[in-house]
Design a protein around this motif. Sequence first.
Motif, PDB file in Angstrom:
ATOM      1  N   ALA A 117      59.705   3.257  16.736  1.00  0.00           N
ATOM      2  CA  ALA A 117      58.440   2.728  16.220  1.00  0.00           C
ATOM      3  C   ALA A 117      57.603   3.838  15.587  1.00  0.00           C
ATOM      4  O   ALA A 117      56.988   3.646  14.528  1.00  0.00           O
ATOM      5  CB  ALA A 117      57.664   2.040  17.336  1.00  0.00           C
ATOM      6  N   VAL A 118      57.564   5.001  16.221  1.00  0.00           N
ATOM      7  CA  VAL A 118      56.803   6.132  15.668  1.00  0.00           C
ATOM      8  C   VAL A 118      57.373   6.546  14.322  1.00  0.00           C
ATOM      9  O   VAL A 118      56.621   6.803  13.360  1.00  0.00           O
ATOM     10  CB  VAL A 118      56.822   7.315  16.650  1.00  0.00           C
ATOM     11  N   VAL A 119      58.695   6.597  14.220  1.00  0.00           N
ATOM     12  CA  VAL A 119      59.326   7.026  12.969  1.00  0.00           C
ATOM     13  C   VAL A 119      59.127   5.985  11.872  1.00  0.00           C
ATOM     14  O   VAL A 119      58.816   6.334  10.720  1.00  0.00           O
ATOM     15  CB  VAL A 119      60.824   7.308  13.197  1.00  0.00           C
ATOM     16  N   VAL A 120      59.281   4.704  12.202  1.00  0.00           N
ATOM     17  CA  VAL A 120      59.098   3.655  11.191  1.00  0.00           C
ATOM     18  C   VAL A 120      57.646   3.621  10.720  1.00  0.00           C
ATOM     19  O   VAL A 120      57.356   3.597   9.512  1.00  0.00           O
ATOM     20  CB  VAL A 120      59.517   2.285  11.752  1.00  0.00           C
ATOM     21  N   ALA A 121      56.705   3.625  11.663  1.00  0.00           N
ATOM     22  CA  ALA A 121      55.291   3.616  11.289  1.00  0.00           C
ATOM     23  C   ALA A 121      54.921   4.897  10.548  1.00  0.00           C
ATOM     24  O   ALA A 121      54.180   4.863   9.553  1.00  0.00           O
ATOM     25  CB  ALA A 121      54.424   3.458  12.541  1.00  0.00           C
ATOM     26  N   GLY A 122      55.448   6.032  11.025  1.00  0.00           N
ATOM     27  CA  GLY A 122      55.159   7.293  10.362  1.00  0.00           C
ATOM     28  C   GLY A 122      55.714   7.344   8.951  1.00  0.00           C
ATOM     29  O   GLY A 122      55.075   7.886   8.041  1.00  0.00           O
ATOM     30  N   GLY A 123      56.900   6.770   8.761  1.00  0.00           N
ATOM     31  CA  GLY A 123      57.469   6.709   7.418  1.00  0.00           C
ATOM     32  C   GLY A 123      56.634   5.851   6.490  1.00  0.00           C
ATOM     33  O   GLY A 123      56.419   6.199   5.322  1.00  0.00           O
ATOM     34  N   TRP A 124      56.155   4.718   7.008  1.00  0.00           N
ATOM     35  CA  TRP A 124      55.303   3.849   6.190  1.00  0.00           C
ATOM     36  C   TRP A 124      54.009   4.565   5.826  1.00  0.00           C
ATOM     37  O   TRP A 124      53.544   4.482   4.681  1.00  0.00           O
ATOM     38  CB  TRP A 124      55.011   2.557   6.940  1.00  0.00           C
ATOM     39  N   VAL A 125      53.419   5.259   6.788  1.00  0.00           N
ATOM     40  CA  VAL A 125      52.182   6.002   6.530  1.00  0.00           C
ATOM     41  C   VAL A 125      52.414   7.073   5.465  1.00  0.00           C
ATOM     42  O   VAL A 125      51.640   7.200   4.507  1.00  0.00           O
ATOM     43  CB  VAL A 125      51.661   6.640   7.831  1.00  0.00           C
ATOM     44  N   ALA A 126      53.494   7.848   5.621  1.00  0.00           N
ATOM     45  CA  ALA A 126      53.763   8.939   4.688  1.00  0.00           C
ATOM     46  C   ALA A 126      54.056   8.421   3.290  1.00  0.00           C
ATOM     47  O   ALA A 126      53.511   8.928   2.298  1.00  0.00           O
ATOM     48  CB  ALA A 126      54.931   9.785   5.199  1.00  0.00           C
ATOM     49  N   GLN A 127      54.922   7.407   3.196  1.00  0.00           N
ATOM     50  CA  GLN A 127      55.282   6.889   1.881  1.00  0.00           C
ATOM     51  C   GLN A 127      54.108   6.184   1.213  1.00  0.00           C
ATOM     52  O   GLN A 127      53.933   6.255  -0.005  1.00  0.00           O
ATOM     53  CB  GLN A 127      56.485   5.948   1.997  1.00  0.00           C
ATOM     54  N   GLY A 128      53.310   5.480   2.008  1.00  0.00           N
ATOM     55  CA  GLY A 128      52.122   4.841   1.452  1.00  0.00           C
ATOM     56  C   GLY A 128      51.135   5.863   0.922  1.00  0.00           C
ATOM     57  O   GLY A 128      50.550   5.695  -0.157  1.00  0.00           O
ATOM     58  N   THR A 129      50.947   6.933   1.669  1.00  0.00           N
ATOM     59  CA  THR A 129      50.055   8.003   1.223  1.00  0.00           C
ATOM     60  C   THR A 129      50.569   8.652  -0.048  1.00  0.00           C
ATOM     61  O   THR A 129      49.802   8.916  -0.991  1.00  0.00           O
ATOM     62  CB  THR A 129      49.918   9.065   2.330  1.00  0.00           C
ATOM     63  N   LEU A 130      51.887   8.910  -0.108  1.00  0.00           N
ATOM     64  CA  LEU A 130      52.479   9.505  -1.309  1.00  0.00           C
ATOM     65  C   LEU A 130      52.279   8.603  -2.515  1.00  0.00           C
ATOM     66  O   LEU A 130      51.946   9.081  -3.615  1.00  0.00           O
ATOM     67  CB  LEU A 130      53.967   9.765  -1.079  1.00  0.00           C
ATOM     68  N   ALA A 131      52.479   7.310  -2.326  1.00  0.00           N
ATOM     69  CA  ALA A 131      52.335   6.382  -3.443  1.00  0.00           C
ATOM     70  C   ALA A 131      50.904   6.368  -3.971  1.00  0.00           C
ATOM     71  O   ALA A 131      50.675   6.394  -5.190  1.00  0.00           O
ATOM     72  CB  ALA A 131      52.759   4.979  -3.010  1.00  0.00           C
ATOM     73  N   VAL A 132      49.939   6.331  -3.068  1.00  0.00           N
ATOM     74  CA  VAL A 132      48.531   6.310  -3.491  1.00  0.00           C
ATOM     75  C   VAL A 132      48.163   7.614  -4.192  1.00  0.00           C
ATOM     76  O   VAL A 132      47.523   7.614  -5.263  1.00  0.00           O
ATOM     77  CB  VAL A 132      47.615   6.057  -2.285  1.00  0.00           C
ATOM     78  N   LEU A 133      48.558   8.749  -3.618  1.00  0.00           N
ATOM     79  CA  LEU A 133      48.267  10.038  -4.242  1.00  0.00           C
ATOM     80  C   LEU A 133      48.955  10.163  -5.603  1.00  0.00           C
ATOM     81  O   LEU A 133      48.401  10.761  -6.537  1.00  0.00           O
ATOM     82  CB  LEU A 133      48.712  11.175  -3.331  1.00  0.00           C
ATOM     83  N   SER A 134      50.136   9.581  -5.727  1.00  0.00           N
ATOM     84  CA  SER A 134      50.852   9.645  -7.002  1.00  0.00           C
ATOM     85  C   SER A 134      50.133   8.846  -8.077  1.00  0.00           C
ATOM     86  O   SER A 134      50.048   9.273  -9.235  1.00  0.00           O
ATOM     87  CB  SER A 134      52.286   9.132  -6.821  1.00  0.00           C
ATOM     88  N   LEU A 135      49.619   7.683  -7.709  1.00  0.00           N
ATOM     89  CA  LEU A 135      48.824   6.905  -8.666  1.00  0.00           C
ATOM     90  C   LEU A 135      47.596   7.692  -9.114  1.00  0.00           C
ATOM     91  O   LEU A 135      47.261   7.739 -10.304  1.00  0.00           O
ATOM     92  CB  LEU A 135      48.405   5.576  -8.049  1.00  0.00           C
ATOM     93  N   LEU A 136      46.919   8.311  -8.154  1.00  0.00           N
ATOM     94  CA  LEU A 136      45.745   9.119  -8.492  1.00  0.00           C
ATOM     95  C   LEU A 136      46.127  10.289  -9.390  1.00  0.00           C
ATOM     96  O   LEU A 136      45.386  10.647 -10.311  1.00  0.00           O
ATOM     97  CB  LEU A 136      45.085   9.632  -7.207  1.00  0.00           C
ATOM     98  N   ALA A 137      47.297  10.900  -9.115  1.00  0.00           N
ATOM     99  CA  ALA A 137      47.740  12.039  -9.936  1.00  0.00           C
ATOM    100  C   ALA A 137      48.008  11.606 -11.370  1.00  0.00           C
ATOM    101  O   ALA A 137      47.624  12.298 -12.326  1.00  0.00           O
ATOM    102  CB  ALA A 137      48.995  12.653  -9.317  1.00  0.00           C
ATOM    103  N   VAL A 138      48.667  10.454 -11.543  1.00  0.00           N
ATOM    104  CA  VAL A 138      48.963   9.966 -12.892  1.00  0.00           C
ATOM    105  C   VAL A 138      47.669   9.670 -13.647  1.00  0.00           C
ATOM    106  O   VAL A 138      47.506  10.037 -14.826  1.00  0.00           O
ATOM    107  CB  VAL A 138      49.864   8.719 -12.825  1.00  0.00           C
ATOM    108  N   PHE A 139      46.736   9.007 -12.977  1.00  0.00           N
ATOM    109  CA  PHE A 139      45.461   8.687 -13.631  1.00  0.00           C
ATOM    110  C   PHE A 139      44.672   9.963 -13.950  1.00  0.00           C
ATOM    111  O   PHE A 139      44.002  10.055 -14.989  1.00  0.00           O
ATOM    112  CB  PHE A 139      44.636   7.752 -12.757  1.00  0.00           C
ATOM    113  N   ALA A 140      44.748  10.966 -13.050  1.00  0.00           N
ATOM    114  CA  ALA A 140      44.054  12.228 -13.307  1.00  0.00           C
ATOM    115  C   ALA A 140      44.617  12.920 -14.542  1.00  0.00           C
ATOM    116  O   ALA A 140      43.867  13.451 -15.378  1.00  0.00           O
ATOM    117  CB  ALA A 140      44.155  13.143 -12.091  1.00  0.00           C
ATOM    118  N   LEU A 141      45.930  12.923 -14.707  1.00  0.00           N
ATOM    119  CA  LEU A 141      46.543  13.535 -15.876  1.00  0.00           C
ATOM    120  C   LEU A 141      46.154  12.805 -17.156  1.00  0.00           C
ATOM    121  O   LEU A 141      45.938  13.426 -18.208  1.00  0.00           O
ATOM    122  CB  LEU A 141      48.068  13.561 -15.721  1.00  0.00           C
ATOM    123  N   ARG A 142      46.047  11.489 -17.066  1.00  0.00           N
ATOM    124  CA  ARG A 142      45.644  10.723 -18.247  1.00  0.00           C
ATOM    125  C   ARG A 142      44.187  11.006 -18.607  1.00  0.00           C
ATOM    126  O   ARG A 142      43.841  11.111 -19.787  1.00  0.00           O
ATOM    127  CB  ARG A 142      45.862   9.234 -18.010  1.00  0.00           C
TER     128      ARG A 142
END
Length: 334
Positions: A120-145
Amino acid sequence: MTTRTKMLLGGVISVALSAGSLAYIFFRLPGDTFPLTPGFVRPARVLLALFLLVSAWLSDALRLKFLARALNKRLPLTTGLRAILAGNFVTLVTPFLFGGAPAVVYILTQAGLSWTEASAVVVAGGWVAQGTLAVLSLLAVFALRLMRLPLPLPGLFVAGISVYVLGLTIIAWFIVLRPELAKLALSLVPGRLRPRVRQGLKRFQDHMEQLFTSSPRWLFRSFGCASLYFLLFFGIAPALLAPEGPVLNWLALAAFQNAAYLVAAFAPTPGGSGASEFGILYIFRRALPLPVVKEYILWWRLLTFYLNLLAGGIALSLSTWRLFASRQKSSGNA
């Protein structure tokens, strides 16, 4: 083929692809081979990048520690760090940068968590990490634009990240709000094992519900650790490149590396090898001189790939040695 043999084969393929890509970039592309840019590799820059990398590891270990605390389990930071490093090693020798979860689960059980709690810790932790990466990636793309910097195929990046965020949201919704759907998998389990699997699934679902609904402060802290991890990790790019790119600020350099990381994250090669080197080349050479980009690729891979392999291999060896020793002891007692 045993698991150990598969990992060894994956490691050989991963290193071979990375070394081959670096050789092509250095010796087949125009320009000098080595040294490329006199004075580029300064000890202070490398030490700063190494400090950021180690700090990122510790932040990721804290992510596991906080999630374990949500289940009323105390996870030593050293064990969390060993789990992260071992998981990194397995991830780097498996396709699509996935595969480290079983190693992390096993090491967490050494700290007193049950298999269902660790899962459960690994599954939840993976979701947290990947969700954070996805959000930061969207912000990074918009920042570059917004900064009008040349990111190739920005629409494709936005579409891909958006779909990924949607997928993560749907997965979390099914796990937390519709756990009964997971029971459909029980029909594939042999009848004799079904009661034990059903019991384990029930415990796993209870742990997931506790992680996502009963302990919000620990979940929020784990989100914070995941965000800090990626900020430190992508901060390696400006730590090495900022003085060489006067027209690019730290945010732009980190955002470029974020985009390059996404290219490697979805590559089918073990550890993203090949895709990482050429992804950085494709994205960074639009904004920086080719000699600088070539040398940056070398240092990025030395720190984030080869050093990760070394540290992770040591951490995994220590953990599997304990497993081997316990099996030897059990055999002797028998």
